[in-house]
Every structure is written in structure tokens, then in C-alpha cells.
Motif scaffolding. Structure first.
Motif, PDB file in Angstrom:
ATOM      1  N   ARG A  91     126.731  43.107  63.343  1.00 13.26           N
ATOM      2  CA  ARG A  91     127.533  43.767  64.359  1.00 13.26           C
ATOM      3  C   ARG A  91     128.320  42.762  65.185  1.00 13.26           C
ATOM      4  NH1 ARG A  91     125.955  47.584  69.414  1.00 13.26           N
ATOM      5  NH2 ARG A  91     126.872  45.972  70.639  1.00 13.26           N
ATOM      6  N   SER A  92     127.774  41.596  65.449  1.00 14.94           N
ATOM      7  CA  SER A  92     128.461  40.617  66.290  1.00 14.94           C
ATOM      8  C   SER A  92     129.731  40.100  65.621  1.00 14.94           C
ATOM      9  CB  SER A  92     127.535  39.456  66.649  1.00 14.94           C
ATOM     10  OG  SER A  92     127.214  38.718  65.487  1.00 14.94           O
ATOM     11  N   THR A  93     129.727  39.918  64.313  1.00 13.21           N
ATOM     12  CA  THR A  93     130.932  39.454  63.644  1.00 13.21           C
ATOM     13  C   THR A  93     132.006  40.527  63.631  1.00 13.21           C
ATOM     14  OG1 THR A  93     130.020  40.048  61.496  1.00 13.21           O
ATOM     15  CG2 THR A  93     129.775  37.760  62.205  1.00 13.21           C
ATOM     16  N   SER A  94     131.638  41.772  63.506  1.00  9.63           N
ATOM     17  CA  SER A  94     132.643  42.829  63.541  1.00  9.63           C
ATOM     18  C   SER A  94     133.185  43.016  64.951  1.00  9.63           C
ATOM     19  CB  SER A  94     132.076  44.131  62.996  1.00  9.63           C
ATOM     20  OG  SER A  94     131.048  44.604  63.840  1.00  9.63           O
ATOM     21  N   ALA A 142     135.957  40.447  65.706  1.00  6.81           N
ATOM     22  CA  ALA A 142     137.248  40.799  65.116  1.00  6.81           C
ATOM     23  C   ALA A 142     137.946  41.896  65.913  1.00  6.81           C
ATOM     24  CB  ALA A 142     137.065  41.232  63.671  1.00  6.81           C
ATOM     25  N   ALA A 143     137.201  42.683  66.657  1.00 16.44           N
ATOM     26  CA  ALA A 143     137.775  43.795  67.407  1.00 16.44           C
ATOM     27  C   ALA A 143     138.199  43.404  68.816  1.00 16.44           C
ATOM     28  CB  ALA A 143     136.768  44.936  67.482  1.00 16.44           C
ATOM     29  N   ILE A 144     137.872  42.201  69.248  1.00 17.45           N
ATOM     30  CA  ILE A 144     138.214  41.770  70.603  1.00 17.45           C
ATOM     31  C   ILE A 144     139.725  41.613  70.715  1.00 17.45           C
ATOM     32  CG2 ILE A 144     138.067  39.871  72.260  1.00 17.45           C
ATOM     33  CD1 ILE A 144     135.229  39.409  71.325  1.00 17.45           C
ATOM     34  N   ARG A 145     140.279  42.199  71.766  1.00 17.48           N
ATOM     35  CA  ARG A 145     141.704  42.086  72.020  1.00 17.48           C
ATOM     36  C   ARG A 145     141.881  41.382  73.357  1.00 17.48           C
ATOM     37  NH1 ARG A 145     144.961  46.568  73.913  1.00 17.48           N
ATOM     38  NH2 ARG A 145     146.889  45.534  74.403  1.00 17.48           N
ATOM     39  N   LEU A 146     142.606  40.276  73.339  1.00 22.46           N
ATOM     40  CA  LEU A 146     142.817  39.488  74.545  1.00 22.46           C
ATOM     41  C   LEU A 146     143.739  40.237  75.501  1.00 22.46           C
ATOM     42  CD1 LEU A 146     142.040  36.681  75.640  1.00 22.46           C
ATOM     43  CD2 LEU A 146     144.163  35.831  74.670  1.00 22.46           C
ATOM     44  N   PRO A 147     143.384  40.354  76.776  1.00 23.52           N
ATOM     45  CA  PRO A 147     144.259  41.038  77.733  1.00 23.52           C
ATOM     46  C   PRO A 147     145.521  40.206  78.000  1.00 23.52           C
ATOM     47  CG  PRO A 147     142.365  40.122  78.854  1.00 23.52           C
ATOM     48  CD  PRO A 147     142.139  39.907  77.384  1.00 23.52           C
TER      49      PRO A 147
END
Length: 125
Positions: free
Chosen positions: A7-10, A13-18
């Protein structure tokens, strides 16, 4: 023994920088670009001031379309670094720290630096 969590690797990948984070990273990138372009800029300044023949060489180099694109990129780097620097100075004195204002000033930095680059770039092209 440490197990990796799928779950941590997925999630990474989903983090979007503000947007304020993007402006911060672009501020650092533009500073590095300006620092490493100093030899080129000093060479161009020297070529424009040393003699009439060197000035003609300078004009030939600067009139090349690829060099114009590089110089417009450096113009954007300078303008973005300047505008973001003012934003960070205001943040340092605790002005505009709330989320809504921070996002608005980040948008303003991007808009102003791009608009000034277009205005100055078109006039200099």
C-alpha cells in the motif's frame, strides 16, 4: 525482519504536490539554473563590451533562435526566482501563511512570472 507494505508504494505514486510546493521547487530549480548560467551570461556581456568585432560575434550568437530560447528560459528563471523570492520573504515575516492565501500567492507568482516572461520575451525577440 522488515516487510515492505504494498500500500505504501501505491500511495507514493498517488501523492500530488500542492501548488505552493511546486512554486518552491521551481524557485530552487531557477536559482540553480541562474547560478550555472553565470559563465554564459558573463561571456555574452564580455562579448558585447570588449570590441566592435567581438560585438558582431555577440550579435551573431544571440540572434540564433536556439540561443534566444535559452535566453528566454533564463529570463523566466530570473523572473520566477525574483517573484517567488518576494513571496518567501513575505512568508518569512508571517504574511500569507494560511492555506488559501498561500495557494493564491503561489498562483500569482506563476502567473506574473509567466506573463512578464511573455511580455519581455516578445519585445526582446
Amino acid at each position: 525482519m522488515c516487510r515492505s507494505n504494498d500500500r505504501s508504494t501505491s500511495d507514493l505514486a498517488a501523492i500530488r504536490l500542492p501548488l505552493p510546493g511546486i512554486v518552491s521547487i521551481l524557485h530552487r530549480i531557477s536559482g540553480v539554473a541562474l547560478f550555472f548560467s553565470l559563465p554564459l551570461l558573463i561571456y555574452l556581456l564580455h562579448g558585447s563590451l570588449s570590441s566592435a568585432d567581438a560585438f558582431e560575434t555577440y550579435r551573431a550568437v544571440v540572434s540564433h533562435p536556439l540561443m534566444k530560447i535559452v535566453l528566454i528560459g533564463l529570463l523566466w528563471a530570473y523572473l520566477h526566482h525574483f517573484c517567488a523570492g518576494i513571496r518567501f520573504l513575505l512568508l518569512d515575516i508571517h504574511k500569507g501563511l494560511d492555506l488559501q492565501t498561500a495557494r493564491a500567492t503561489a498562483k500569482t507568482v506563476l502567473a506574473v512570472s509567466l506573463a512578464l516572461t511573455v511580455i519581455l520575451g516578445v519585445s526582446l525577440w
